[in-house]
Motif scaffolding. Sequence first.
Motif, PDB file in Angstrom:
ATOM      1  N   GLU A   1      -6.867   0.829  -0.832  1.00 45.70           N
ATOM      2  CA  GLU A   1      -7.923  -0.187  -0.859  1.00 45.70           C
ATOM      3  C   GLU A   1      -9.167   0.335  -1.565  1.00 45.70           C
ATOM      4  O   GLU A   1      -9.816  -0.391  -2.322  1.00 45.70           O
ATOM      5  CB  GLU A   1      -8.280  -0.611   0.564  1.00 45.70           C
ATOM      6  CG  GLU A   1      -7.213  -1.404   1.288  1.00 45.70           C
ATOM      7  CD  GLU A   1      -7.695  -1.871   2.651  1.00 45.70           C
ATOM      8  OE1 GLU A   1      -8.912  -1.850   2.894  1.00 45.70           O
ATOM      9  OE2 GLU A   1      -6.835  -2.256   3.469  1.00 45.70           O
TER      10      GLU A   1
ATOM     11  N   TYR B   1      -0.557  -5.751  -3.581  1.00 44.77           N
ATOM     12  CA  TYR B   1      -1.380  -6.040  -4.742  1.00 44.77           C
ATOM     13  C   TYR B   1      -0.495  -6.220  -5.983  1.00 44.77           C
ATOM     14  O   TYR B   1       0.618  -5.689  -6.058  1.00 44.77           O
ATOM     15  CB  TYR B   1      -2.347  -4.879  -5.010  1.00 44.77           C
ATOM     16  CG  TYR B   1      -3.239  -4.547  -3.836  1.00 44.77           C
ATOM     17  CD1 TYR B   1      -4.430  -5.236  -3.622  1.00 44.77           C
ATOM     18  CD2 TYR B   1      -2.880  -3.537  -2.946  1.00 44.77           C
ATOM     19  CE1 TYR B   1      -5.249  -4.938  -2.553  1.00 44.77           C
ATOM     20  CE2 TYR B   1      -3.702  -3.227  -1.864  1.00 44.77           C
ATOM     21  CZ  TYR B   1      -4.877  -3.941  -1.675  1.00 44.77           C
ATOM     22  OH  TYR B   1      -5.679  -3.635  -0.604  1.00 44.77           O
TER      23      TYR B   1
ATOM     24  N   GLN C   1      -4.920  -8.750  -8.059  1.00 50.17           N
ATOM     25  CA  GLN C   1      -4.963  -9.729  -6.975  1.00 50.17           C
ATOM     26  C   GLN C   1      -4.320  -9.189  -5.707  1.00 50.17           C
ATOM     27  O   GLN C   1      -3.433  -8.339  -5.758  1.00 50.17           O
ATOM     28  CB  GLN C   1      -4.260 -11.018  -7.409  1.00 50.17           C
ATOM     29  CG  GLN C   1      -4.930 -11.717  -8.571  1.00 50.17           C
ATOM     30  CD  GLN C   1      -4.254 -13.021  -8.931  1.00 50.17           C
ATOM     31  OE1 GLN C   1      -3.251 -13.410  -8.332  1.00 50.17           O
ATOM     32  NE2 GLN C   1      -4.806 -13.719  -9.918  1.00 50.17           N
ATOM     33  N   THR C   2      -4.786  -9.710  -4.579  1.00 50.90           N
ATOM     34  CA  THR C   2      -4.243  -9.341  -3.274  1.00 50.90           C
ATOM     35  C   THR C   2      -3.310 -10.430  -2.783  1.00 50.90           C
ATOM     36  O   THR C   2      -3.627 -11.619  -2.870  1.00 50.90           O
ATOM     37  CB  THR C   2      -5.377  -9.163  -2.242  1.00 50.90           C
ATOM     38  OG1 THR C   2      -6.273  -8.141  -2.693  1.00 50.90           O
ATOM     39  CG2 THR C   2      -4.808  -8.755  -0.881  1.00 50.90           C
ATOM     40  N   ARG C   3      -2.151 -10.023  -2.305  1.00 58.32           N
ATOM     41  CA  ARG C   3      -1.245 -10.933  -1.616  1.00 58.32           C
ATOM     42  C   ARG C   3      -1.271 -10.549  -0.143  1.00 58.32           C
ATOM     43  O   ARG C   3      -0.716  -9.514   0.238  1.00 58.32           O
ATOM     44  CB  ARG C   3       0.180 -10.831  -2.179  1.00 58.32           C
ATOM     45  CG  ARG C   3       0.310 -11.347  -3.600  1.00 58.32           C
ATOM     46  CD  ARG C   3       0.123 -12.860  -3.653  1.00 58.32           C
ATOM     47  NE  ARG C   3       0.351 -13.402  -4.991  1.00 58.32           N
ATOM     48  CZ  ARG C   3      -0.575 -13.588  -5.895  1.00 58.32           C
ATOM     49  NH1 ARG C   3      -1.836 -13.257  -5.620  1.00 58.32           N
ATOM     50  NH2 ARG C   3      -0.290 -14.111  -7.082  1.00 58.32           N
ATOM     51  N   ARG C   4      -1.957 -11.344   0.628  1.00 60.60           N
ATOM     52  CA  ARG C   4      -2.200 -11.007   2.027  1.00 60.60           C
ATOM     53  C   ARG C   4      -0.884 -10.709   2.766  1.00 60.60           C
ATOM     54  O   ARG C   4       0.061 -11.499   2.713  1.00 60.60           O
ATOM     55  CB  ARG C   4      -2.947 -12.132   2.727  1.00 60.60           C
ATOM     56  CG  ARG C   4      -3.475 -11.746   4.107  1.00 60.60           C
ATOM     57  CD  ARG C   4      -4.434 -12.783   4.629  1.00 60.60           C
ATOM     58  NE  ARG C   4      -5.590 -12.969   3.752  1.00 60.60           N
ATOM     59  CZ  ARG C   4      -6.658 -12.163   3.747  1.00 60.60           C
ATOM     60  NH1 ARG C   4      -6.694 -11.131   4.569  1.00 60.60           N
ATOM     61  NH2 ARG C   4      -7.668 -12.416   2.939  1.00 60.60           N
TER      62      ARG C   4
ATOM     63  N   LYS D   1       0.823  -1.205   0.000  1.00 59.94           N
ATOM     64  CA  LYS D   1       0.000   0.000   0.000  1.00 59.94           C
ATOM     65  C   LYS D   1       0.859   1.258   0.000  1.00 59.94           C
ATOM     66  O   LYS D   1       0.568   2.228  -0.706  1.00 59.94           O
ATOM     67  CB  LYS D   1      -0.918   0.009   1.230  1.00 59.94           C
ATOM     68  CG  LYS D   1      -2.021  -1.025   1.230  1.00 59.94           C
ATOM     69  CD  LYS D   1      -2.858  -0.897   2.492  1.00 59.94           C
ATOM     70  CE  LYS D   1      -3.919  -1.972   2.577  1.00 59.94           C
ATOM     71  NZ  LYS D   1      -4.707  -1.864   3.829  1.00 59.94           N
TER      72      LYS D   1
END
Length: 221
Positions: free
Chosen positions: A193, A216, A209-212, A172
């Motif tokens: 977000e 992103y 896609q999100t990479r926890r 982020k």
Amino acid sequence: MKLLLLEDDDLLAESMKDTLKEDGYVVDWAASIREAESFMSTESYVLTIIDLGLPDGSGLELLERWRKQGWQLPILILTARDTWEDKVVGLRGGADDYLTKPFHMSELMARIYALIRRRSGGVANILSVNGIELDEFSRRVSVNGGCWQELTSTEYRLLRYLMRHPDRVYSKLQLLDQLYSLEQDAADPNLVEVYISRLRRRLGKEYIQTRRGQGYLFVSH
């Protein structure tokens, strides 16, 4: 995309910053060589605009020093020195282009776009990745040949950055750095977000896609 503007004329700098931001760029402004070198030591830019006459030294000497240090980013000289001899000296010193004052903002924007396109090897203004087409002139997006959708300035900057660096994970904070200049008040990382969610509604959830715990990425296939 983030640009560095080195210009000591406050009014001109403000006008240029406003125009560049409207076109989707993030701009860090330095009014002196000292400030510019400080920015360059910590930030990453796709292009730099340099005025030659500066309060603490020569912009041409700064340009030559950066080239000797190995900096390869495109550099556009912006100056009131308009003789052909001055242009030759500037271009031989390592500048990629040379624009004399006064100038039309539309010409400046066209030259910036051409320099960035040339450095990236592109020949068109349509950025295409995995069925997503982004028109970099009109700031519209199309999904798999569908209708063109208008993007806000922030949506456009975020999507363009992700599409230019597909399959790379960005946090982020890294994405926020591409959306806002250093002189602006610190923005909430959660804004990323919000804009990611907006883009997913336009494109579909599968493209970003999100990479926890990491961030992103924009998938290229």
